[in-house]
Write a protein that holds these residues in place. Structure first.
Motif, PDB file in Angstrom:
ATOM      1  N   ARG A  20       0.854  -1.179   0.000  1.00 49.25           N
ATOM      2  CA  ARG A  20       0.000   0.000   0.000  1.00 49.25           C
ATOM      3  C   ARG A  20       0.900   1.242   0.000  1.00 49.25           C
ATOM      4  NH1 ARG A  20       0.007  -2.035   5.140  1.00 49.25           N
ATOM      5  NH2 ARG A  20       0.296  -0.569   6.840  1.00 49.25           N
ATOM      6  N   PRO A  21       0.495   2.277  -0.711  1.00 53.53           N
ATOM      7  CA  PRO A  21       1.300   3.498  -0.797  1.00 53.53           C
ATOM      8  C   PRO A  21       1.491   4.125   0.576  1.00 53.53           C
ATOM      9  CG  PRO A  21      -0.531   3.555  -2.356  1.00 53.53           C
ATOM     10  CD  PRO A  21      -0.744   2.366  -1.473  1.00 53.53           C
ATOM     11  N   TRP A  22       2.609   4.813   0.723  1.00 55.73           N
ATOM     12  CA  TRP A  22       2.923   5.507   1.967  1.00 55.73           C
ATOM     13  C   TRP A  22       3.636   6.801   1.594  1.00 55.73           C
ATOM     14  CZ3 TRP A  22       7.172   7.600   4.215  1.00 55.73           C
ATOM     15  CH2 TRP A  22       7.093   7.901   5.573  1.00 55.73           C
ATOM     16  N   ARG A  53       4.388   0.610   1.985  1.00 55.02           N
ATOM     17  CA  ARG A  53       4.479  -0.398   3.047  1.00 55.02           C
ATOM     18  C   ARG A  53       4.158  -1.738   2.408  1.00 55.02           C
ATOM     19  NH1 ARG A  53       5.625   0.572   8.006  1.00 55.02           N
ATOM     20  NH2 ARG A  53       5.359   2.642   8.864  1.00 55.02           N
ATOM     21  N   HIS A  54       4.971  -2.720   2.730  1.00 55.47           N
ATOM     22  CA  HIS A  54       4.798  -4.074   2.206  1.00 55.47           C
ATOM     23  C   HIS A  54       4.613  -5.021   3.374  1.00 55.47           C
ATOM     24  CE1 HIS A  54       6.262  -3.176  -1.917  1.00 55.47           C
ATOM     25  NE2 HIS A  54       6.834  -2.169  -1.277  1.00 55.47           N
ATOM     26  N   SER A  55       3.717  -5.956   3.208  1.00 59.66           N
ATOM     27  CA  SER A  55       3.507  -7.014   4.186  1.00 59.66           C
ATOM     28  C   SER A  55       3.804  -8.337   3.486  1.00 59.66           C
ATOM     29  CB  SER A  55       2.061  -6.990   4.686  1.00 59.66           C
ATOM     30  OG  SER A  55       1.831  -8.099   5.521  1.00 59.66           O
ATOM     31  N   ILE A  56       4.642  -9.160   4.114  1.00 65.66           N
ATOM     32  CA  ILE A  56       4.990 -10.462   3.556  1.00 65.66           C
ATOM     33  C   ILE A  56       4.784 -11.506   4.641  1.00 65.66           C
ATOM     34  CG2 ILE A  56       6.827 -11.908   2.598  1.00 65.66           C
ATOM     35  CD1 ILE A  56       8.005  -9.336   1.373  1.00 65.66           C
ATOM     36  N   VAL A  57       4.044 -12.556   4.294  1.00 72.50           N
ATOM     37  CA  VAL A  57       3.760 -13.628   5.243  1.00 72.50           C
ATOM     38  C   VAL A  57       4.388 -14.918   4.735  1.00 72.50           C
ATOM     39  CG1 VAL A  57       1.962 -14.909   6.459  1.00 72.50           C
ATOM     40  CG2 VAL A  57       1.575 -12.509   5.848  1.00 72.50           C
ATOM     41  N   VAL A  58       5.156 -15.558   5.619  1.00 76.18           N
ATOM     42  CA  VAL A  58       5.761 -16.854   5.310  1.00 76.18           C
ATOM     43  C   VAL A  58       5.403 -17.825   6.426  1.00 76.18           C
ATOM     44  CG1 VAL A  58       7.673 -15.931   3.943  1.00 76.18           C
ATOM     45  CG2 VAL A  58       7.964 -16.246   6.392  1.00 76.18           C
ATOM     46  N   ALA A  59       5.461 -19.110   6.106  1.00 73.28           N
ATOM     47  CA  ALA A  59       5.161 -20.140   7.093  1.00 73.28           C
ATOM     48  C   ALA A  59       6.269 -21.181   7.085  1.00 73.28           C
ATOM     49  CB  ALA A  59       3.817 -20.799   6.800  1.00 73.28           C
ATOM     50  N   PHE A  60       6.498 -21.742   8.240  1.00 69.55           N
ATOM     51  CA  PHE A  60       7.465 -22.812   8.423  1.00 69.55           C
ATOM     52  C   PHE A  60       6.703 -23.984   9.016  1.00 69.55           C
ATOM     53  CE2 PHE A  60       9.577 -18.782   8.687  1.00 69.55           C
ATOM     54  CZ  PHE A  60      10.787 -18.955   8.031  1.00 69.55           C
ATOM     55  N   GLU A  61       6.881 -25.158   8.439  1.00 66.21           N
ATOM     56  CA  GLU A  61       6.127 -26.318   8.919  1.00 66.21           C
ATOM     57  C   GLU A  61       7.065 -27.485   9.182  1.00 66.21           C
ATOM     58  OE1 GLU A  61       2.361 -29.007   7.471  1.00 66.21           O
ATOM     59  OE2 GLU A  61       2.517 -26.932   6.812  1.00 66.21           O
ATOM     60  N   GLY A  62       6.839 -28.157  10.301  1.00 63.05           N
ATOM     61  CA  GLY A  62       7.641 -29.311  10.677  1.00 63.05           C
ATOM     62  C   GLY A  62       8.653 -28.957  11.751  1.00 63.05           C
ATOM     63  N   LYS A  63       8.986 -29.945  12.563  1.00 66.72           N
ATOM     64  CA  LYS A  63       9.920 -29.715  13.679  1.00 66.72           C
ATOM     65  C   LYS A  63      11.259 -29.181  13.206  1.00 66.72           C
ATOM     66  CE  LYS A  63       7.842 -33.194  16.637  1.00 66.72           C
ATOM     67  NZ  LYS A  63       7.995 -34.487  17.312  1.00 66.72           N
ATOM     68  N   THR A  72       3.752 -19.260  11.530  1.00 64.86           N
ATOM     69  CA  THR A  72       3.453 -18.294  10.478  1.00 64.86           C
ATOM     70  C   THR A  72       3.939 -16.933  10.948  1.00 64.86           C
ATOM     71  OG1 THR A  72       1.508 -19.573   9.860  1.00 64.86           O
ATOM     72  CG2 THR A  72       1.622 -17.316   9.045  1.00 64.86           C
ATOM     73  N   ILE A  73       4.729 -16.271  10.109  1.00 60.43           N
ATOM     74  CA  ILE A  73       5.333 -14.990  10.478  1.00 60.43           C
ATOM     75  C   ILE A  73       4.971 -13.933   9.442  1.00 60.43           C
ATOM     76  CG2 ILE A  73       7.505 -13.754  10.855  1.00 60.43           C
ATOM     77  CD1 ILE A  73       8.720 -16.440  11.751  1.00 60.43           C
ATOM     78  N   GLU A  74       4.394 -12.842   9.929  1.00 57.44           N
ATOM     79  CA  GLU A  74       4.091 -11.699   9.069  1.00 57.44           C
ATOM     80  C   GLU A  74       5.080 -10.582   9.374  1.00 57.44           C
ATOM     81  OE1 GLU A  74       0.547  -8.556   7.856  1.00 57.44           O
ATOM     82  OE2 GLU A  74       0.184 -10.008   9.458  1.00 57.44           O
ATOM     83  N   ALA A  75       5.734 -10.098   8.335  1.00 54.34           N
ATOM     84  CA  ALA A  75       6.684  -8.997   8.482  1.00 54.34           C
ATOM     85  C   ALA A  75       6.187  -7.813   7.656  1.00 54.34           C
ATOM     86  CB  ALA A  75       8.068  -9.417   8.013  1.00 54.34           C
ATOM     87  N   GLU A  76       6.466  -6.627   8.165  1.00 54.45           N
ATOM     88  CA  GLU A  76       6.099  -5.413   7.439  1.00 54.45           C
ATOM     89  C   GLU A  76       7.361  -4.615   7.156  1.00 54.45           C
ATOM     90  OE1 GLU A  76       3.510  -1.805   8.762  1.00 54.45           O
ATOM     91  OE2 GLU A  76       2.195  -3.351   7.883  1.00 54.45           O
ATOM     92  N   PHE A  77       7.392  -4.035   5.947  1.00 53.71           N
ATOM     93  CA  PHE A  77       8.553  -3.291   5.475  1.00 53.71           C
ATOM     94  C   PHE A  77       8.101  -1.930   4.978  1.00 53.71           C
ATOM     95  CE2 PHE A  77       8.939  -7.766   4.837  1.00 53.71           C
ATOM     96  CZ  PHE A  77      10.230  -8.080   5.282  1.00 53.71           C
ATOM     97  N   LEU A  78       8.907  -0.919   5.277  1.00 57.65           N
ATOM     98  CA  LEU A  78       8.671   0.410   4.734  1.00 57.65           C
ATOM     99  C   LEU A  78       9.785   0.686   3.738  1.00 57.65           C
ATOM    100  CD1 LEU A  78       7.275   3.141   4.529  1.00 57.65           C
ATOM    101  CD2 LEU A  78       8.619   3.879   6.528  1.00 57.65           C
ATOM    102  N   LEU A  79       9.413   0.781   2.459  1.00 56.16           N
ATOM    103  CA  LEU A  79      10.369   1.108   1.401  1.00 56.16           C
ATOM    104  C   LEU A  79      10.165   2.547   0.991  1.00 56.16           C
ATOM    105  CD1 LEU A  79      10.498  -2.031   1.256  1.00 56.16           C
ATOM    106  CD2 LEU A  79      10.848  -1.752  -1.184  1.00 56.16           C
ATOM    107  N   LEU A  80      11.257   3.310   0.998  1.00 55.28           N
ATOM    108  CA  LEU A  80      11.218   4.709   0.595  1.00 55.28           C
ATOM    109  C   LEU A  80      11.968   4.877  -0.712  1.00 55.28           C
ATOM    110  CD1 LEU A  80      12.001   6.409   4.012  1.00 55.28           C
ATOM    111  CD2 LEU A  80       9.766   5.917   3.011  1.00 55.28           C
ATOM    112  N   GLU A  81      11.428   5.718  -1.578  1.00 54.33           N
ATOM    113  CA  GLU A  81      12.111   6.001  -2.835  1.00 54.33           C
ATOM    114  C   GLU A  81      13.383   6.776  -2.539  1.00 54.33           C
ATOM    115  OE1 GLU A  81       9.245   7.995  -5.260  1.00 54.33           O
ATOM    116  OE2 GLU A  81       7.916   6.237  -5.285  1.00 54.33           O
ATOM    117  N   ASP A  82      14.498   6.291  -3.080  1.00 55.29           N
ATOM    118  CA  ASP A  82      15.805   6.914  -2.887  1.00 55.29           C
ATOM    119  C   ASP A  82      16.030   7.900  -4.027  1.00 55.29           C
ATOM    120  OD1 ASP A  82      18.321   7.528  -1.980  1.00 55.29           O
ATOM    121  OD2 ASP A  82      19.244   5.679  -2.719  1.00 55.29           O
ATOM    122  N   ALA A  83      15.733   9.155  -3.760  1.00 56.56           N
ATOM    123  CA  ALA A  83      15.814  10.173  -4.830  1.00 56.56           C
ATOM    124  C   ALA A  83      17.195  10.755  -4.971  1.00 56.56           C
ATOM    125  CB  ALA A  83      14.822  11.294  -4.548  1.00 56.56           C
TER     126      ALA A  83
END
Length: 123
Positions: free
Chosen positions: A47-49, A58-68, A112-123
């Motif tokens: 989503r724009p920021w 802002r980006h949200s990325i969800v990954v999952a890990f399964e198994g011992k 299951t882990i959700e991470a959020e990232f803020l990416l800024l345009e490098d002008a």
């Protein structure tokens, strides 16, 4: 007569292609590399920021890990993510944080882990 949008507006189509690839693809690739081969990609959203002086997304990325065997990798990913140095041309990763983590026990544990990232345009 053939009405090809690319032939009529090649710069628009090329710009759409660049935007479709955008920085999110490099971010996702680097996150999955950091998470390791045992991680399953579940979803990405963007989503724009903007502020008075910066713009980006802002980006949200969800990954999952399964198994011992993958629980150690999940912990390593969660610990490494906030300080990881991302390399995304034209962008600065201003923030990377775990915003939620869910753990289910059982014969085949899952985290299951959700991470959020803020990416800024490098002008």
């Amino acid at each position: 007569m053939h009405n090809d949008a690319h032939a009529l507006h090649p710069t628009v189509r090329e710009e759409d292609h660049r935007r479709a690839r955008g920085p999110w693809l490099r971010l996702l690739s680097q996150v999955l590399d950091l998470a390791g081969p045992q991680a399953d990609f579940l979803r990405h959203s963007e989503r724009p920021w903007s502020s008075a002086t910066f713009s980006g997304a802002r980006h949200s990325i969800v990954v999952a890990f399964e198994g011992k065997d993958s629980m150690t990798q999940a912990e390593a990913y969660a610990a490494a993510l906030p300080d990881h140095e991302f390399s995304i041309p034209g962008q600065i990763v201003a923030d990377a944080a775990i915003v939620s983590a869910e753990h289910a026990n059982g014969p085949r544990p899952r985290r299951t882990i959700e991470a959020e990232f803020l990416l800024l345009e490098d002008a």
